[in-house]
Design an enzyme around this catalytic site. Sequence first.
Site, PDB file in Angstrom:
ATOM      1  N   GLU A 173      14.432 -15.506   0.027  1.00 47.89           N
ATOM      2  CA  GLU A 173      14.783 -16.665   0.858  1.00 47.89           C
ATOM      3  C   GLU A 173      13.796 -17.808   0.654  1.00 47.89           C
ATOM      4  OE1 GLU A 173      14.848 -15.448   4.938  1.00 47.89           O
ATOM      5  OE2 GLU A 173      16.356 -13.903   4.534  1.00 47.89           O
ATOM      6  N   ASP A 191       0.830  -1.201   0.000  1.00 46.13           N
ATOM      7  CA  ASP A 191       0.000   0.000   0.000  1.00 46.13           C
ATOM      8  C   ASP A 191       0.872   1.262   0.000  1.00 46.13           C
ATOM      9  OD1 ASP A 191      -2.891   0.878   0.443  1.00 46.13           O
ATOM     10  OD2 ASP A 191      -1.931   1.920   2.113  1.00 46.13           O
TER      11      ASP A 191
HETATM   12  C1  NOJ Z   1      -4.462   2.942  -0.877  1.00 47.34           C
HETATM   13  C2  NOJ Z   1      -5.601   1.988  -0.705  1.00 47.34           C
HETATM   14  O1  NOJ Z   1      -5.864   1.351  -1.916  1.00 47.34           O
HETATM   15  C3  NOJ Z   1      -6.765   2.803  -0.206  1.00 47.34           C
HETATM   16  O2  NOJ Z   1      -7.956   2.051  -0.176  1.00 47.34           O
HETATM   17  C4  NOJ Z   1      -6.425   3.335   1.166  1.00 47.34           C
HETATM   18  O3  NOJ Z   1      -7.473   4.183   1.602  1.00 47.34           O
HETATM   19  C5  NOJ Z   1      -5.122   4.130   1.148  1.00 47.34           C
HETATM   20  N1  NOJ Z   1      -4.089   3.477   0.406  1.00 47.34           N
HETATM   21  C6  NOJ Z   1      -4.604   4.339   2.547  1.00 47.34           C
HETATM   22  O4  NOJ Z   1      -4.152   3.136   3.093  1.00 47.34           O
END
Ligand code: NOJ
Length: 556
Positions: free
Chosen positions: A258, A208
């Site tokens: 790994e 993310d």
């Molecule tokens: C990107 C994610 O896809 C989204 O759903 C989220 O709100 C933000 N990152 C924050 O984690």
Amino acid sequence: MSIFPASDANWWRQAVVYQIYPRSFADANGDGLGDIAGITSRADYLQQLGVDAVWLSPFYPSELADGGYDVADYRNVDPRLGSLADFDKMLSALHSRDIRVIVDIVPNHTSDQHEWFQAALKAGRGSPERDRYIFREGKGPNGDEIPSDWVASFGGPSWTRVEDGQWYLHNFAPQQPDLNWSNPDVRADFVKTIRFWADRGVDGFRIDVAHMLVKDLSMDPLPTKEELDAIPVDGNHPMWDRDEVQDVYAQWRAVFNEYDPPRMAVAEAWVASDRVPRYANPHSLGQSFNFDLLEADFDAVQFRRIVTHNLSLAAGSGSSSTWVLSNHDVVRHPTRYGLPNPARRADGKPAIKHGQEWLQRDPDGPVLQREQGLRRARAATTFILGLPGSTYIYQGEELGLHEVYELDSSERQDPTFFRTHGEEVGRDGCRVPLPWTASGTSHGFGANGSHFPQPDWFGKYSVETEEGDLESPLRMYRSALALRKQLETSETMEWIETGRDDVLAFERPNGWKVVTNFGTEPYAYATDTVALSSEPVFVENGKVEIPGETTVWIAG
Ligand code: NOJ
């Protein structure tokens, strides 16, 4: 039982990955929230669809301030969604069907309910506990002025003040405090998390906001929002896409390697395309989402430019390209394509995020052309599924679902809606639980309703309805995914000149061709080996007549 091909290190390069938003996929225990056992119960469906992998959006304990992207414990399952034992069962149900599993890692921020943040609040200023996050004194003689005027991603300020007067940074909701990636505890803990899931047998990770982790906020005072936005994002920006973030991924890559096979990773990095290869190479995460098509219109010229550019970027960095038309953060693509082209509002905001307000609130705004949107979506989907590289499909797109924009304010969950005081409705419209049956309680999602109401038209798009219709989106996706196996022998394609700007055609090395008519005038193509088409087509006298907004696949 089939043997899981455990040692294929390159499985991800041309995989079709199905994104599951677990709370809205299938609810096995009848509490209105989708769960892990629900996914297990649909393993046959996923196998029949023909996907190579699933990516699960967060299923970890969370107070759901941001749909699970506020993680309170990275090495556990939210009790409302099940247990680690349920996770293991799901993993083996999917693995035994040759379906790999990718989990979401959210390293930029934790939940404010995470034990570290709770400890940081208690421990007070200057403590090692606070150093795991980004705390700062405010401006002004009493420190009661916000450290900077930055605006968080869902709206509202990026800083929140705690009881003793310090402020903490959150690039997203206040319940999502940003971690301090200069702190060694933070680095060590994420390695532990990666190992935890890799040891359990997961095959890969979706990272993310991969471009945001490392920050340099040493300047005093901090730049204003305007100044911050004006700093070039070239590796030295205080907040975005700093070169040092690659040190984190080099360490993770060593851990991924790994394992046998090495674990894959895909970056969610919203960076300029010339910086994507920094993430999408064998020494870093390996692959990165390419979101260009999310922002493109249904337009041959734009599609051709994007495809050429991304294939060359991926080839140059040793990665494979990714193709994405929908995910849990954007307006579903049949709806985007059912809006005027180019799908922009008068204020210039793109329809990927704002198509809904436009439809809902602007009395002079456009009317959604549902059928045309779906027709274009089918053509675009079969176009990208014919390309080399891997395709990420979002749950429900195989049913041709449109965005649900009928949700009432009282039913909204997205922090965007609350933080913008309803100015932007947010992303709930693509997160409504899937319709499995044509009728009945929550259309077969669960025994006792669903956490978002489903609209009346959902039954028409249900799995049950579409199973029985040879022309349905579901049947089209299944056919395309099955046929696609024949295209995965190579990672290249060549454009074929079509003589028309609104028709794209390309050929794969095995002789298979994909032709998409983005225009409205029919296009005739010489062949009598049509293998798939996004709409019914007629082949006569060695020619296929391709109607407007239609794709055909031609066997080699
Ligand atoms: C990107 C994610 O896809 C989204 O759903 C989220 O709100 C933000 N990152 C924050 O984690």
